[in-house]
Design a protein around this motif. Structure first.
Motif, mmCIF file in Angstrom:
data_model
loop_
_atom_site.group_PDB
_atom_site.id
_atom_site.type_symbol
_atom_site.label_atom_id
_atom_site.label_comp_id
_atom_site.label_asym_id
_atom_site.label_seq_id
_atom_site.Cartn_x
_atom_site.Cartn_y
_atom_site.Cartn_z
ATOM 1 N N THR A 3 2.588 5.730 7.968
ATOM 2 C CA THR A 3 2.885 5.329 9.345
ATOM 3 C C THR A 3 1.698 5.592 10.260
ATOM 4 O OG1 THR A 3 3.959 7.464 9.854
ATOM 5 C CG2 THR A 3 5.385 5.651 9.133
ATOM 6 N N ASN A 4 0.905 6.591 9.931
ATOM 7 C CA ASN A 4 -0.301 6.850 10.725
ATOM 8 C C ASN A 4 -1.333 5.745 10.512
ATOM 9 O OD1 ASN A 4 -1.633 8.793 12.567
ATOM 10 N ND2 ASN A 4 -3.162 8.873 10.929
ATOM 11 N N GLU A 5 -1.472 5.277 9.273
ATOM 12 C CA GLU A 5 -2.382 4.159 8.996
ATOM 13 C C GLU A 5 -1.936 2.918 9.772
ATOM 14 O OE1 GLU A 5 -5.108 4.341 7.458
ATOM 15 O OE2 GLU A 5 -5.003 5.989 6.026
ATOM 16 N N VAL A 6 -0.625 2.672 9.760
ATOM 17 C CA VAL A 6 -0.075 1.541 10.505
ATOM 18 C C VAL A 6 -0.398 1.683 11.990
ATOM 19 C CG1 VAL A 6 2.079 0.450 11.281
ATOM 20 C CG2 VAL A 6 1.796 1.062 8.868
ATOM 21 N N GLU A 19 5.954 12.882 3.011
ATOM 22 C CA GLU A 19 4.549 13.100 3.368
ATOM 23 C C GLU A 19 3.737 11.819 3.167
ATOM 24 O OE1 GLU A 19 3.161 16.417 1.121
ATOM 25 O OE2 GLU A 19 4.437 17.874 2.162
ATOM 26 N N VAL A 20 4.021 11.102 2.059
ATOM 27 C CA VAL A 20 3.348 9.818 1.805
ATOM 28 C C VAL A 20 3.698 8.832 2.919
ATOM 29 C CG1 VAL A 20 3.241 7.818 0.260
ATOM 30 C CG2 VAL A 20 3.256 10.134 -0.696
ATOM 31 N N PHE A 21 4.979 8.778 3.244
ATOM 32 C CA PHE A 21 5.460 7.857 4.275
ATOM 33 C C PHE A 21 4.860 8.198 5.632
ATOM 34 C CE2 PHE A 21 8.795 6.571 7.374
ATOM 35 C CZ PHE A 21 8.777 5.209 7.130
ATOM 36 N N ASP A 22 4.786 9.468 5.949
ATOM 37 C CA ASP A 22 4.233 9.920 7.224
ATOM 38 C C ASP A 22 2.757 9.534 7.341
ATOM 39 O OD1 ASP A 22 4.742 11.514 9.694
ATOM 40 O OD2 ASP A 22 3.184 12.797 8.865
ATOM 41 N N THR A 23 2.007 9.702 6.250
ATOM 42 C CA THR A 23 0.591 9.301 6.231
ATOM 43 C C THR A 23 0.462 7.798 6.425
ATOM 44 O OG1 THR A 23 -0.005 11.141 4.785
ATOM 45 C CG2 THR A 23 -1.521 9.272 4.838
ATOM 46 N N ILE A 52 10.226 2.603 12.770
ATOM 47 C CA ILE A 52 9.832 2.256 14.137
ATOM 48 C C ILE A 52 9.557 3.522 14.955
ATOM 49 C CG2 ILE A 52 10.573 1.156 16.281
ATOM 50 C CD1 ILE A 52 9.951 -0.874 14.152
ATOM 51 N N LYS A 53 10.418 4.514 14.799
ATOM 52 C CA LYS A 53 10.282 5.756 15.568
ATOM 53 C C LYS A 53 8.953 6.448 15.264
ATOM 54 C CE LYS A 53 12.686 10.153 16.475
ATOM 55 N NZ LYS A 53 11.624 11.092 16.044
ATOM 56 N N LEU A 54 8.648 6.621 13.977
ATOM 57 C CA LEU A 54 7.419 7.322 13.600
ATOM 58 C C LEU A 54 6.176 6.531 13.997
ATOM 59 C CD1 LEU A 54 8.243 8.827 10.079
ATOM 60 C CD2 LEU A 54 7.749 10.073 12.184
ATOM 61 N N VAL A 55 6.203 5.226 13.762
ATOM 62 C CA VAL A 55 5.046 4.401 14.134
ATOM 63 C C VAL A 55 4.822 4.452 15.639
ATOM 64 C CG1 VAL A 55 4.163 2.029 14.271
ATOM 65 C CG2 VAL A 55 5.165 2.860 12.130
ATOM 66 N N ALA A 99 0.837 -1.207 0.000
ATOM 67 C CA ALA A 99 0.000 0.000 0.000
ATOM 68 C C ALA A 99 0.872 1.258 0.000
ATOM 69 C CB ALA A 99 -0.915 -0.002 1.223
ATOM 70 N N LEU A 100 1.966 1.220 0.746
ATOM 71 C CA LEU A 100 2.880 2.367 0.796
ATOM 72 C C LEU A 100 3.457 2.658 -0.588
ATOM 73 C CD1 LEU A 100 4.716 4.463 2.185
ATOM 74 C CD2 LEU A 100 6.267 2.568 2.756
ATOM 75 N N VAL A 101 3.932 1.626 -1.260
ATOM 76 C CA VAL A 101 4.534 1.812 -2.586
ATOM 77 C C VAL A 101 3.484 2.263 -3.597
ATOM 78 C CG1 VAL A 101 5.716 0.631 -4.490
ATOM 79 C CG2 VAL A 101 6.409 0.197 -2.123
ATOM 80 N N ARG A 102 2.275 1.729 -3.474
ATOM 81 C CA ARG A 102 1.186 2.159 -4.369
ATOM 82 C C ARG A 102 0.969 3.662 -4.278
ATOM 83 N NH1 ARG A 102 -3.571 0.047 -1.774
ATOM 84 N NH2 ARG A 102 -3.619 2.067 -0.737
ATOM 85 N N GLU A 103 0.919 4.190 -3.072
ATOM 86 C CA GLU A 103 0.713 5.627 -2.892
ATOM 87 C C GLU A 103 1.950 6.429 -3.290
ATOM 88 O OE1 GLU A 103 -2.310 6.921 -2.126
ATOM 89 O OE2 GLU A 103 -2.868 4.815 -2.373
ATOM 90 N N ALA A 104 3.123 5.879 -3.053
ATOM 91 C CA ALA A 104 4.366 6.575 -3.410
ATOM 92 C C ALA A 104 4.491 6.741 -4.924
ATOM 93 C CB ALA A 104 5.570 5.808 -2.871
#
Length: 293
Positions: free
Chosen positions: A220-223, A214-218, A252-255, A183-188
């Motif tokens: 990690t929030n879903e995770v 920004e994609v990655f940050d979003t 790990i830090k952001l999640v 899903a991450l790569v799809r959005e990226a």
């Protein structure tokens, strides 16, 4: 006891042999060639095992829903065609005349962390792995919690968004359609079509790509939303995260930060930990099937 252990995934089969003390003395990795289907993979596995005649036991960690008592595949999706129903234990015991144990790959990875890794000090924990989908395992009182039909821990198919994205399971809005590496790569790719995998994405972020961050940050929030729900249900002392994308400290830090934003204060002591063994955790778990059971 010399153990032959294999971890069968959609991309590769990891193989190791242990000495009498359970230490890994040999390791190699071969392509699964999963699109050729279950029978082809099983033949490849048999050929590899035949190269090691002096073994006392065989342990298999494998993708798919597994009946660990009888050692067969209850269900496997189209990532490995014609794998459902494969009776791994019966066929290998008949051919090689040694005791065989079979476990689901995520359950095996959780056991690897429990007996050899960061889960060693915990009697209870949750284990999630992020990759093509999201896999899960539940450890309670130092044992796997399997559920009524032996398939507990399908965290990737929690309903994350009603009427959301179609999932390969046939439902809509599953957690893994938003929180997996896929899903991450799809959005990226929507932001940068040249980004084709999680490792490349993180390299681009480290190179200063703010849109991909920004994609990655979003993501990690879903995770974190999914993990927060599980913490409220199970109240574990820790949650261990595996999969290539989670080998990065930034992930790990952001999640962890976002999980603690989403959970109630009374759960704030929970720890979010990185898998110690990464993609070899399944092998260590396979070894543990004969060493600790």
């Amino acid at each position: 006891m010399k153990i032959f252990a294999a971890d069968i995934g959609g991309t590769s089969i990891k193989i190791c042999v242990t000495d009498e003390n359970g230490n890994i003395v040999f390791f190699k990795e071969v392509e699964t060639e999963s699109k050729k289907g279950g029978p082809s993979i099983f033949k490849k596995l048999e050929d590899i095992i035949s190269e090691y005649p002096e073994i006392d036991a065989i342990s298999i960690s494998t993708a798919g829903q597994v009946n660990s008592e009888e050692g067969y595949i209850i269900y496997a999706n189209d990532n490995i065609p014609n794998y459902t129903g494969t009776r791994i234990k019966d066929r290998l015991e008949t051919k090689f005349n040694v005791h065989v144990k079979v476990e689901n790959d995520v359950n095996a990875a959780a056991l690897g962390e429990k007996f050899y890794g960061v889960g060693k000090q915990y009697g209870d924990f949750l284990f999630l792995t992020f990759g093509t989908g999201i896999g899960g395992a539940i450890v309670i009182d130092s044992k796997l919690h399997r559920g009524d039909t032996g398939t507990a821990g399908e965290f990737g198919h929690m309903n994350h968004y009603p009427n959301g994205i179609h999932c390969g399971c046939g439902k809509r809005g599953c957690y893994e359609q938003y929180g997996s590496t896929t899903a991450l790569v799809r959005e990226a790719k929507k932001v940068n079509p040249n980004c084709t995998n999680g490792r490349q994405l993180l390299e681009m972020i480290q190179g200063g790509d703010k849109r991909l961050f920004e994609v990655f940050d979003t993501w990690t929030n879903e995770v974190a939303i999914g993990i927060a729900s599980l913490i409220h249900i199970f109240n574990p002392p820790c949650v261990i995260l595996g999969g290539g994308i989670m080998e990065q400290d930034m992930s790990i830090k952001l999640v962890s930060e976002k999980v603690h934003q989403h959970i109630m204060d009374s759960y704030s002591d929970v720890k979010i930990l990185k898998s110690q063994f990464g993609n070899k955790a399944g092998l260590y778990g396979a070894i543990s099937l004969h060493k600790f059971s």
